[in-house]
Write a protein that holds these residues in place. Structure first.
Motif, PDB file in Angstrom:
ATOM      1  N   THR A 183       0.883  -1.371   0.076  1.00  0.00           N
ATOM      2  CA  THR A 183      -0.013  -0.035   0.029  1.00  0.00           C
ATOM      3  C   THR A 183       0.790   1.200  -0.067  1.00  0.00           C
ATOM      4  O   THR A 183       2.091   1.119   0.411  1.00  0.00           O
ATOM      5  N   LYS A 184       0.277   2.636  -0.393  1.00  0.00           N
ATOM      6  CA  LYS A 184       0.966   3.616  -0.246  1.00  0.00           C
ATOM      7  C   LYS A 184       1.114   3.996   1.378  1.00  0.00           C
ATOM      8  O   LYS A 184      -0.002   4.204   1.763  1.00  0.00           O
ATOM      9  N   ASN A 185       2.647   4.659   1.586  1.00  0.00           N
ATOM     10  CA  ASN A 185       2.512   4.998   3.004  1.00  0.00           C
ATOM     11  C   ASN A 185       1.926   4.143   4.097  1.00  0.00           C
ATOM     12  O   ASN A 185       1.197   4.487   4.690  1.00  0.00           O
ATOM     13  N   PRO A 186       2.307   2.770   4.103  1.00  0.00           N
ATOM     14  CA  PRO A 186       1.629   1.727   4.973  1.00  0.00           C
ATOM     15  C   PRO A 186       1.941   2.263   6.443  1.00  0.00           C
ATOM     16  O   PRO A 186       3.033   3.107   6.931  1.00  0.00           O
ATOM     17  N   LYS A 187       0.599   1.990   7.139  1.00  0.00           N
ATOM     18  CA  LYS A 187       0.725   2.164   8.629  1.00  0.00           C
ATOM     19  C   LYS A 187       1.293   1.064   9.415  1.00  0.00           C
ATOM     20  O   LYS A 187       1.756   1.256  10.562  1.00  0.00           O
ATOM     21  N   GLY A 188       1.791  -0.121   8.893  1.00  0.00           N
ATOM     22  CA  GLY A 188       2.257  -1.042   9.453  1.00  0.00           C
ATOM     23  C   GLY A 188       2.179  -2.255   8.406  1.00  0.00           C
ATOM     24  O   GLY A 188       1.866  -2.362   7.100  1.00  0.00           O
ATOM     25  N   VAL A 189       2.404  -3.649   8.942  1.00  0.00           N
ATOM     26  CA  VAL A 189       2.286  -4.781   8.125  1.00  0.00           C
ATOM     27  C   VAL A 189       1.465  -5.812   8.927  1.00  0.00           C
ATOM     28  O   VAL A 189       1.708  -5.975  10.094  1.00  0.00           O
ATOM     29  N   VAL A 190       0.797  -6.460   8.057  1.00  0.00           N
ATOM     30  CA  VAL A 190       0.035  -7.869   8.741  1.00  0.00           C
ATOM     31  C   VAL A 190       0.888  -8.935   7.958  1.00  0.00           C
ATOM     32  O   VAL A 190       0.946  -9.180   6.931  1.00  0.00           O
ATOM     33  N   LEU A 191       1.261  -9.927   8.972  1.00  0.00           N
ATOM     34  CA  LEU A 191       2.087 -11.321   8.574  1.00  0.00           C
ATOM     35  C   LEU A 191       0.615 -12.243   8.739  1.00  0.00           C
ATOM     36  O   LEU A 191       0.283 -12.526  10.024  1.00  0.00           O
ATOM     37  N   TYR A 192       0.137 -12.729   7.557  1.00  0.00           N
ATOM     38  CA  TYR A 192      -1.059 -13.202   7.423  1.00  0.00           C
ATOM     39  C   TYR A 192      -0.536 -14.912   7.346  1.00  0.00           C
ATOM     40  O   TYR A 192      -0.289 -15.260   6.667  1.00  0.00           O
ATOM     41  N   LEU A 193      -1.083 -15.637   8.473  1.00  0.00           N
ATOM     42  CA  LEU A 193      -0.727 -17.134   8.426  1.00  0.00           C
ATOM     43  C   LEU A 193      -1.982 -17.860   8.176  1.00  0.00           C
ATOM     44  O   LEU A 193      -2.969 -17.942   8.938  1.00  0.00           O
ATOM     45  N   LYS A 194      -2.202 -18.369   7.097  1.00  0.00           N
ATOM     46  CA  LYS A 194      -3.325 -18.887   6.387  1.00  0.00           C
ATOM     47  C   LYS A 194      -3.700 -20.540   7.095  1.00  0.00           C
ATOM     48  O   LYS A 194      -2.848 -20.813   7.768  1.00  0.00           O
ATOM     49  N   GLY A 195      -4.753 -21.022   6.501  1.00  0.00           N
ATOM     50  CA  GLY A 195      -5.282 -22.283   7.111  1.00  0.00           C
ATOM     51  C   GLY A 195      -4.389 -23.443   6.340  1.00  0.00           C
ATOM     52  O   GLY A 195      -3.282 -23.067   5.732  1.00  0.00           O
ATOM     53  N   ASN A 196      -4.943 -24.534   6.456  1.00  0.00           N
ATOM     54  CA  ASN A 196      -4.112 -25.825   6.102  1.00  0.00           C
ATOM     55  C   ASN A 196      -4.565 -26.257   4.430  1.00  0.00           C
ATOM     56  O   ASN A 196      -4.156 -27.534   4.161  1.00  0.00           O
ATOM     57  N   SER A 197      -5.229 -25.457   3.736  1.00  0.00           N
ATOM     58  CA  SER A 197      -5.491 -25.980   2.476  1.00  0.00           C
ATOM     59  C   SER A 197      -5.028 -25.019   1.393  1.00  0.00           C
ATOM     60  O   SER A 197      -4.746 -23.931   1.684  1.00  0.00           O
ATOM     61  N   LYS A 198      -4.999 -25.468   0.048  1.00  0.00           N
ATOM     62  CA  LYS A 198      -4.697 -24.837  -1.040  1.00  0.00           C
ATOM     63  C   LYS A 198      -3.304 -24.083  -0.918  1.00  0.00           C
ATOM     64  O   LYS A 198      -2.511 -24.674  -0.143  1.00  0.00           O
ATOM     65  N   SER A 199      -3.119 -22.900  -1.563  1.00  0.00           N
ATOM     66  CA  SER A 199      -1.938 -22.248  -1.293  1.00  0.00           C
ATOM     67  C   SER A 199      -2.287 -20.568  -1.488  1.00  0.00           C
ATOM     68  O   SER A 199      -3.422 -20.255  -1.471  1.00  0.00           O
ATOM     69  N   ILE A 200      -1.002 -19.835  -1.360  1.00  0.00           N
ATOM     70  CA  ILE A 200      -1.540 -18.517  -1.371  1.00  0.00           C
ATOM     71  C   ILE A 200      -2.124 -17.720  -2.633  1.00  0.00           C
ATOM     72  O   ILE A 200      -2.620 -16.792  -2.425  1.00  0.00           O
TER      73      ILE A 200
END
Length: 286
Positions: A69-86
């Protein structure tokens, strides 16, 4: 040999064989990965995304995406579930980028383009490595950990070892042993399960605010598991029930997005408790 003893030995033999099979085949039952070719191109509408690959200490490759994003306020490290892929999970990054936060998503070993021998220990090390890379560029007070289903345990473990701004758990389990025990109550899962994922233990060492979101109609991981988790660090934890929500459809509920915006933007109203009944006690009859 007495007939009854013969039966007991046969039952015991079958029990042992099933236990051994479960030990060696549990990855097949627990994980539903989607593998992607090396030349696969990630494309998302109205999203700026960069792909990266990190090499773990044992030579494994961890593939991930950085939604910008432009001028990010921070970052979210998103840890997904057990299926498929990103590839599929990436569409959920918009729930955070629209609020001004960058999003980092990674595929666990064996998912997507990530390769390497999978184990609970290896995944924990991989995610700490990713967290360290983020921390090199972003102060921890701007890092939010978000764990969805399977990822909730890993997110909790990371939060217990670091100092992120927030920990958000989406449909978390008390422990993976408890979840699988609902389907195999007579098996020695505490012994044979290679991924016990004791979220409740790790949560005891988390010192940042904890926000738990869970659907009340979740058939896979019951809502009561979040109730129990919320009682571990009650002064730091807030539980948000999504009425009628299941395990895979929380994003289809307006209440979910209202809660996410409230959490991420920290849109809290200050209450002057001195004007409330907080100190009033009900009288009891003697």
């Amino acid at each position: 040999m007495p007939y009854w003893l013969h039966i007991v030995l046969w039952v015991l033999a079958i029990y042992i064989v099933i236990s051994v099979l479960l030990f060696y085949l549990q990855d097949y039952f627990l994980f539903k990965p989607e593998k992607l070719p090396k030349d696969f191109q990630f494309l998302y509408e109205n999203q700026v995304v960069e792909e990266y690959n990190l090499e773990a200490r044992d030579g494994a490759i961890i593939n991930g995406l950085h939604f910008k994003t432009k001028n990010p306020k921070g970052v979210v490290l998103y840890l997904k579930g057990n299926s498929k892929s990103i590839k599929g999970w990436g569409k959920f990054a918009v729930d955070f980028t629209r609020l001004g936060y960058d999003v980092i998503m990674v595929d666990y070993r064996g998912f997507g383009k990530s390769i390497g021998k999978r184990s609970q220990k290896n995944i924990k090390h991989d995610l700490q490595y990713v967290y360290n890379k983020i921390r090199e560029r972003v102060q921890e007070k701007y890092i939010i950990l978000y764990g969805r289903s399977l990822g909730s345990g890993f997110a909790t473990k990371l939060a217990s070892m670091n100092h992120p701004k927030l920990l958000i758990l989406d449909a978390p389990y008390y422990s993976l042993t408890k979840v699988t025990g609902r389907y195999m109550p007579f098996m020695p899962l505490s012994v044979i399960l290679k991924y016990p994922m004791p979220t409740f233990k790790w949560l005891q060492y988390v010192n940042c605010p904890v926000h738990i979101i869970h659907g009340t109609n979740d058939k896979l991981i019951p809502f009561k598991s979040s109730v129990k988790l919320s009682q571990i660090k009650p002064n730091l934890t807030r539980l948000y029930p999504i009425i009628g929500g299941g395990h895979k459809n929380l994003n289809t509920f307006e209440a979910y997005h209202e809660v996410m915006e409230q959490i991420i933007t920290e849109n809290k109203k200050h209450i002057d408790l001195s004007t409330t009944s907080i100190g009033v006690k009900h009288s009891s009859k003697k």
